[in-house]
Design a protein around this motif. Structure first.
Motif, PDB file in Angstrom:
ATOM      1  N   UNK A  61       0.833  -1.126   0.046  1.00 20.31           N
ATOM      2  CA  UNK A  61       0.059  -0.250   0.011  1.00 20.31           C
ATOM      3  C   UNK A  61       0.803   1.355   0.009  1.00 20.31           C
ATOM      4  N   UNK A  62       1.948   1.231   0.855  1.00 18.12           N
ATOM      5  CA  UNK A  62       2.784   2.165   1.133  1.00 18.12           C
ATOM      6  C   UNK A  62       3.549   2.660  -0.652  1.00 18.12           C
ATOM      7  N   UNK A  63       3.980   1.522  -1.231  1.00 22.02           N
ATOM      8  CA  UNK A  63       4.503   1.723  -2.305  1.00 22.02           C
ATOM      9  C   UNK A  63       3.421   2.266  -3.317  1.00 22.02           C
ATOM     10  N   UNK A  64       2.250   1.566  -3.475  1.00 20.11           N
ATOM     11  CA  UNK A  64       1.281   2.125  -4.429  1.00 20.11           C
ATOM     12  C   UNK A  64       1.224   3.513  -4.207  1.00 20.11           C
ATOM     13  N   UNK A  65       0.905   4.043  -2.924  1.00 18.94           N
ATOM     14  CA  UNK A  65       0.761   5.531  -2.753  1.00 18.94           C
ATOM     15  C   UNK A  65       1.865   6.226  -3.239  1.00 18.94           C
ATOM     16  N   UNK A  66       3.201   5.912  -3.199  1.00 17.64           N
ATOM     17  CA  UNK A  66       4.321   6.658  -3.591  1.00 17.64           C
ATOM     18  C   UNK A  66       4.518   6.409  -5.163  1.00 17.64           C
ATOM     19  N   UNK A  67       3.659   5.479  -5.933  1.00 18.92           N
ATOM     20  CA  UNK A  67       3.811   5.433  -7.122  1.00 18.92           C
ATOM     21  C   UNK A  67       2.722   5.863  -8.007  1.00 18.92           C
ATOM     22  N   UNK A  68       1.736   5.297  -8.071  1.00 22.97           N
ATOM     23  CA  UNK A  68       0.521   5.621  -8.882  1.00 22.97           C
ATOM     24  C   UNK A  68      -0.025   6.883  -8.305  1.00 22.97           C
ATOM     25  N   UNK A  69      -0.319   6.797  -7.079  1.00 22.66           N
ATOM     26  CA  UNK A  69      -1.038   7.975  -6.333  1.00 22.66           C
ATOM     27  C   UNK A  69      -0.147   9.057  -6.386  1.00 22.66           C
ATOM     28  N   UNK A  70       1.139   8.944  -5.986  1.00 25.66           N
ATOM     29  CA  UNK A  70       2.126  10.303  -6.196  1.00 25.66           C
ATOM     30  C   UNK A  70       1.717  10.965  -7.217  1.00 25.66           C
ATOM     31  N   UNK A  71       1.773  10.598  -8.358  1.00 24.85           N
ATOM     32  CA  UNK A  71       1.707  11.313  -9.708  1.00 24.85           C
ATOM     33  C   UNK A  71       0.371  11.892  -9.939  1.00 24.85           C
ATOM     34  N   UNK A  72      -0.709  10.973  -9.484  1.00 22.57           N
ATOM     35  CA  UNK A  72      -2.081  11.477  -9.322  1.00 22.57           C
ATOM     36  C   UNK A  72      -2.432  12.936  -8.444  1.00 22.57           C
ATOM     37  N   UNK A  73      -1.804  12.769  -7.352  1.00 29.75           N
ATOM     38  CA  UNK A  73      -1.963  13.887  -6.504  1.00 29.75           C
ATOM     39  C   UNK A  73      -1.224  15.091  -7.124  1.00 29.75           C
ATOM     40  N   UNK A  74       0.184  14.937  -7.546  1.00 22.79           N
ATOM     41  CA  UNK A  74       0.912  15.889  -7.782  1.00 22.79           C
ATOM     42  C   UNK A  74       0.106  16.623  -9.010  1.00 22.79           C
ATOM     43  N   UNK A  75      -0.432  15.772  -9.979  1.00 16.56           N
ATOM     44  CA  UNK A  75      -1.047  16.179 -11.202  1.00 16.56           C
ATOM     45  C   UNK A  75      -2.214  17.146 -11.019  1.00 16.56           C
ATOM     46  N   UNK A  76      -2.870  17.082  -9.819  1.00 12.50           N
ATOM     47  CA  UNK A  76      -4.157  17.965  -9.482  1.00 12.50           C
ATOM     48  C   UNK A  76      -3.588  19.069  -8.872  1.00 12.50           C
ATOM     49  N   UNK A  77      -2.628  19.094  -7.936  1.00 20.89           N
ATOM     50  CA  UNK A  77      -1.948  20.433  -7.290  1.00 20.89           C
ATOM     51  C   UNK A  77      -1.336  21.113  -8.294  1.00 20.89           C
ATOM     52  N   UNK A  78      -0.996  20.528  -9.383  1.00 26.14           N
ATOM     53  CA  UNK A  78      -0.017  21.303 -10.514  1.00 26.14           C
ATOM     54  C   UNK A  78      -0.970  22.320 -10.910  1.00 26.14           C
ATOM     55  N   UNK A  79      -2.248  21.632 -11.223  1.00 27.82           N
ATOM     56  CA  UNK A  79      -3.373  22.393 -11.957  1.00 27.82           C
ATOM     57  C   UNK A  79      -3.833  23.827 -11.067  1.00 27.82           C
ATOM     58  N   UNK A  80      -3.548  23.823 -10.083  1.00 29.27           N
ATOM     59  CA  UNK A  80      -3.914  24.919  -8.953  1.00 29.27           C
ATOM     60  C   UNK A  80      -2.881  25.842  -8.670  1.00 29.27           C
ATOM     61  N   UNK A  81      -1.796  25.170  -8.241  1.00 28.96           N
ATOM     62  CA  UNK A  81      -0.506  25.923  -8.023  1.00 28.96           C
ATOM     63  C   UNK A  81       0.262  26.658  -8.926  1.00 28.96           C
ATOM     64  N   UNK A  82       0.088  25.861 -10.079  1.00 33.42           N
ATOM     65  CA  UNK A  82       0.902  26.284 -11.376  1.00 33.42           C
ATOM     66  C   UNK A  82       0.005  26.501 -12.673  1.00 33.42           C
ATOM     67  N   UNK A  83      -0.823  27.066 -12.659  1.00 33.54           N
ATOM     68  CA  UNK A  83      -1.685  27.133 -13.809  1.00 33.54           C
ATOM     69  C   UNK A  83      -1.187  27.922 -15.085  1.00 33.54           C
ATOM     70  N   UNK A  84      -1.890  27.893 -16.099  1.00 26.94           N
ATOM     71  CA  UNK A  84      -1.585  28.562 -17.031  1.00 26.94           C
ATOM     72  C   UNK A  84      -2.031  30.159 -16.817  1.00 26.94           C
ATOM     73  N   UNK A  85      -1.316  31.065 -17.672  1.00 25.77           N
ATOM     74  CA  UNK A  85      -1.274  32.439 -17.168  1.00 25.77           C
ATOM     75  C   UNK A  85      -2.828  32.909 -17.048  1.00 25.77           C
ATOM     76  N   UNK A  86      -3.863  32.520 -18.013  1.00 24.39           N
ATOM     77  CA  UNK A  86      -4.996  33.219 -17.833  1.00 24.39           C
ATOM     78  C   UNK A  86      -6.022  32.410 -16.756  1.00 24.39           C
ATOM     79  N   UNK A  87      -5.594  31.665 -16.053  1.00 25.45           N
ATOM     80  CA  UNK A  87      -6.187  30.717 -14.936  1.00 25.45           C
ATOM     81  C   UNK A  87      -5.314  31.147 -13.725  1.00 25.45           C
ATOM     82  N   UNK A  88      -4.658  32.041 -13.766  1.00 22.89           N
ATOM     83  CA  UNK A  88      -3.796  32.498 -12.593  1.00 22.89           C
ATOM     84  C   UNK A  88      -4.526  34.091 -12.069  1.00 22.89           C
TER      85      UNK A  88
END
Length: 678
Positions: free
Chosen positions: A518-545
Motif C-alpha cells: 500500500x505504501x509503494x502504491x501510494x508513492x507510485x501511482x497515487x503520487x503522480x495523480x496527487x501532484x497532477x491535480x496540485x499542479x493545476x491549481x498552484x501552477x496554472x496557465x497564465x489566464x487561470x492565475x
C-alpha cells in the motif's frame, strides 16, 4: 494591518525550512486544548489524542464567537481562557461520569466493567504504531506536495483564495475571528453566520508566531492533511474493524491514497474550510459509534456510552463552524450508522409488535428528515452551480469507478481494493455494514450530479452545493474504511492458508507485505495523480492565475508608496486585491463577489469621472477612496464581469488621477481632484 507587522506577507522571504515554529504552534493549537480536555474526561490516551482536534476546534471557534459577542478583542487572553474553561468543564464531567456509568451498571449486571472503562491500553503497540504511522503519513504528504507547493507562500489560484487569506488577516486587524462577524470583511454592515473555524486557527497561529496569514494557512492545511485526517481515519477504522496494529498501518497510509480528498480540496475553490470539516468528520463518527455501538462488545470504542455522547455533543459545534457540509455529511453517515443499530435491535426484538413499533418509528423519523430537507433547503444552495450534466454518461461512469473526478488521474487498483472491501464489510464486519450504503450513496449523488443534475437530483445534492468535488470528497471517508477492510481481508485470508503452528508468523509477514504494498502504491501511482491535480491549481496557465509570486512582489513594492490610511480601488478580477495581503492597505472592493449596489458599484463603473461628476465625487469621499490600482490580467472566466470595473481600469485617462508608481504589471494612481471640491 500596518506595514511594520510581521503577519503581512512579504513575498519571497519564507521557505518551508523557516516554518518549524509555525508547525509547532499549529500542532499546539490543534491538539493541546482538546487533548487536555480528553484526558481530564478520563479518556485513554489514544482516544484523547484522536478526538483532540475536534474538541479544540469547538473550543476555539466558540471562544471566538463569545469573545466577539462580549466585545473582547481577540488575543492570547481569550485564547487561553477558552482552553482553560473547556478543560475545567471536562474535568468536572470526568468526575461525574463514573458515578453515572456506575449507576447504569447496577441496573445491568455484568456490564459494569465494560461501561466504566473504554477499550484500549495506555501506551501499548497500537498507541506507538499510531504515532509512528501518523509521522510517516505526514512525511508522505510533505514528499507529495513539496514539488508543487515549493514555498509556504504558494497560493492556490482560485476565486475564493483571496477571502480565505484576507478574512483572518482582517479579523486580526479588527480584533475578531467570530463566525458571526468575519463576513464584515466583505461587507461592513454584514450580519449572519459564516463558518470561521478555519480562520480562527490560521489567525491565531499568525497571532502567536508573527507569521503571515498566508504562511499560517499553508502550514495549517498540511497539519490537517498529514496529521488530523489520518489520525481520525485510524480511530474510526479501529472502532469499526478491530483494534489491531495492521488496521492502524493500513488506515494511515490509505487515508492519503486518494486524490479528491485531501489533495483536490487543497487547491480547488479553494475549499479550505471544507477541508477542515472533512478532516474532523471521522473522529465525530467514532464518538457517535461509541454511543450507538453494535450489539455485543465492539472491537474498540473511544469511550463508554456516556463519555462518547459527551464527546459527540462537544464536537458538533466544531463541525458546524468548520463547514456546514461536514455537519450534513455527519448527519448522513451517522444516520446510516444509527439506522443499522436500530434495524439490528428490531430483528432481535422478541415479539412482532415490538418490531413493528421500532420499524414504524424509524420510518417516521426518516420521513421527517426527508421532509425537513425539502422544506428547509435554502433556494441559494439549491440553485448553486450551472444546471445540467458536466460529463457524458459513459465518462461519468469512468470517473466514478476510477475515483477520478474533475479530470483527475484514474486510480483503478485502489478502486478495486475499495470494491473488495465493500464485500468484506458486508461479510465480516456486522457493525460496519453502514459504511457500504454510505459509500454507494455518496458516489450515487456524485454520479447524478455530473451525469444528470436535474431539478429532481438537486433535491438530494443541494446540501453539498450541487458540486461534484464536494460530493466526491465526502465519499472518500467510507472509501478509506472499505479499502482498509479489503486489504485486511486479504491479510487474514493468506494467514489462514498456512499450518496452524505457523499462522501467526505468516500473518505478521503478510500484514507487513500488504502495508508496504500500500505504501509503494501510494508513492507510485497515487503520487503522480496527487501532484497532477496540485499542479493545476498552484501552477496554472497564465489566464487561470489570479496573482503570481512576481505580481505579489510588485504589489508589495507599490504599497510602500501608500499612506497607512489609504483606501485603494482595484479591479478584483486582475489580482489587485492581493494588495491587502501584502500590505494591509484597505481595498474599496475586497473580492470579486463584493461589488455591492450603491457606492461600490458606482465607483467601479465610473471612478474615472470623479473629477467631473459630483455624484461620483461624493461616493468617493464617503468611501474614503484615495488611490486606484490598474493593470494585471483578468482571470480566464471573468467574462463580461470585468466590465463592471471599467471605471477603475480607466483612471489613467482622467486628469483627476496622478500616477504615483509603477511595478509591472500594475500602476498606482492617486486621486488629486474631485468634482465640486474647492
Amino acid at each position: 494591518m500596518r506595514e511594520g507587522l510581521v503577519r503581512v506577507l512579504n513575498p519571497g522571504t519564507t521557505s518551508w525550512s523557516d516554518t518549524l515554529v509555525v508547525f509547532l504552534a499549529a500542532l499546539t493549537l490543534v491538539f493541546v486544548p482538546g487533548l487536555a480536555a480528553g484526558l481530564a474526561l478520563r479518556l485513554r490516551p489514544l482516544a484523547a489524542l484522536a478526538l483532540a482536534p475536534l474538541l479544540s476546534t469547538s473550543c476555539l471557534a466558540l471562544t471566538a464567537v463569545v469573545a466577539g459577542a462580549l466585545g473582547v478583542r481577540w488575543g492570547l487572553l481569550p485564547l487561553v481562557t477558552g482552553a482553560l474553561v473547556m478543560g475545567a468543564a471536562a474535568a468536572g464531567l470526568g468526575r461525574l461520569a463514573p458515578r453515572a456509568t456506575g449507576a447504569l451498571s447496577a441496573r445491568r449486571p455484568g456490564s459494569g466493567a465494560w461501561l466504566a472503562q473504554p477499550l484500549g491500553g495506555r501506551f501499548d503497540g497500537v498507541w506507538w504504531t499510531t504515532v509512528a504511522s501518523v509521522l510517516v503519513t505526514l512525511i508522505v504528504v510533505l514528499v507529495t506536495i513539496r514539488p508543487e507547493l515549493r514555498t509556504p507562500e504558494a497560493l492556490p489560484q482560485g476565486p475564493d483564495t483571496i477571502f480565505h487569506v484576507a478574512a483572518p488577516q482582517w479579523g486580526l486587524d479588527n480584533g475578531t475571528l467570530s463566525s458571526l462577524e468575519i463576513g464584515r470583511f466583505n461587507f461592513p454592515t454584514w450580519s449572519g453566520f459564516y463558518p470561521a473555524a478555519f480562520y480562527a486557527f490560521t489567525g491565531s497561529i499568525s497571532l502567536v508566531t508573527g507569521a503571515s496569514v498566508v504562511v499560517s494557512s499553508s502550514v495549517y492545511v498540511v497539519v490537517l492533511v498529514g496529521v488530523v485526517w489520518p489520525l481520525g481515519c485510524i480511530v474510526l477504522a479501529l472502532t469499526l474493524l478491530g483494534r489491531r496494529v495492521v488496521v492502524v498501518l493500513l488506515a494511515a497510509l490509505l487515508s492519503v491514497a486518494f486524490t479528491s480528498y485531501p489533495y483536490l480540496l487543497m487547491g480547488f475553490g479553494v475549499l479550505w474550510p471544507n477541508l477542515l470539516g472533512q478532516a474532523l468528520l471521522p473522529a465525530a463518527l467514532a464518538a457517535l459509534a461509541g454511543v450507538f455501538r453494535a450489539l455485543g462488545r465492539p472491537p474498540y470504542a473511544v469511550a463508554d456510552r456516556l463519555r462518547s455522547g459527551l464527546l459527540f455533543v462537544a464536537g458538533v459545534p466544531g463541525l458546524v463552524m468548520a463547514h456546514p457540509n461536514a455537519f450534513v455529511s455527519l448527519a448522513f453517515f451517522g444516520g446510516l450508522l444509527v439506522l443499522g443499530r436500530v434495524l439490528s435491535f428490531a430483528a432481535r426484538a422478541p415479539t412482532w409488535p415490538r418490531r413493528l413499533t421500532v420499524l414504524g418509528a424509524t420510518a417516521v423519523a426518516i420521513a421527517a428528515a426527508a421532509t425537513a430537507s425539502v422544506v428547509l433547503r435554502p433556494a441559494s444552495m439549491v440553485g448553486t452551480g450551472a444546471a445540467g450534466p458536466e460529463r457524458p454518461t459513459d465518462l461519468a461512469w469512468q470517473d466514478l469507478l476510477n475515483f477520478a473526478p474533475r479530470l483527475t488521474q484514474p486510480l483503478p487498483v485502489l478502486a478495486a481494493i475499495v470494491g473488495l472491501g465493500a464485500v468484506a464489510l458486508l461479510v465480516r464486519h456486522r457493525g460496519a455494514r453502514w459504511v457500504v450504503p454510505a459509500l454507494l450513496g455518496m458516489l450515487a449523488l456524485f454520479w447524478f450530479n455530473i451525469a444528470v443534475d436535474s431539478d429532481v437530483t438537486r433535491w438530494f445534492t443541494w446540501p453539498w452545493y450541487n458540486n461534484a468535488v464536494r460530493l466526491h470528497a465526502v465519499a472518500i471517508l467510507p472509501a478509506v474504511i472499505a479499502a482498509v477492510a479489503g486489504l485486511l481481508a486479504l491479510t487474514d485470508l493468506v494467514g489462514r492458508l498456512v499450518p496452524r503452528r505457523r499462522s501467526r508468523t505468516v500473518a505478521i509477514w503478510v500484514g507487513a507485505v500488504v502495508v508496504l504494498g500500500a505504501f509503494s502504491l501510494n508513492l507510485g501511482i497515487q503520487l503522480e495523480a496527487h501532484r497532477h491535480i496540485l499542479h493545476r491549481y498552484f501552477h496554472p496557465r497564465a489566464p487561470d492565475s489570479w496573482v503570481t509570486g512576481e505580481e505579489l512582489k510588485a504589489l508589495r513594492e507599490l504599497s510602500t508608496a501608500l499612506p497607512e490610511d489609504a483606501v485603494v480601488a482595484a479591479n478584483p478580477w486582475n489580482g489587485g486585491t492581493y494588495l491587502y495581503v501584502v500590505s494591509g492597505r484597505q481595498l474599496l472592493i475586497p473580492t470579486e463577489k463584493t461589488n455591492s449596489p450603491g457606492d461600490r458599484q458606482l465607483l467601479a463603473a465610473a471612478l474615472d469621472r470623479v473629477g467631473t461628476d459630483p455624484e461620483v465625487c461624493d461616493a468617493a469621499e464617503r468611501q474614503g477612496v484615495t488611490h486606484a490600482l490598474v493593470g494585471g490580467q483578468p482571470f480566464s472566466w471573468a467574462g463580461n464581469r470585468v466590465e463592471e470595473f471599467v471605471g477603475i481600469d480607466r483612471v489613467g485617462t482622467s486628469p483627476a488621477w496622478r500616477q504615483v508608481a509603477m511595478a509591472a504589471p500594475f500602476t498606482l494612481y492617486e486621486r488629486v481632484a474631485c468634482a465640486g471640491s474647492a
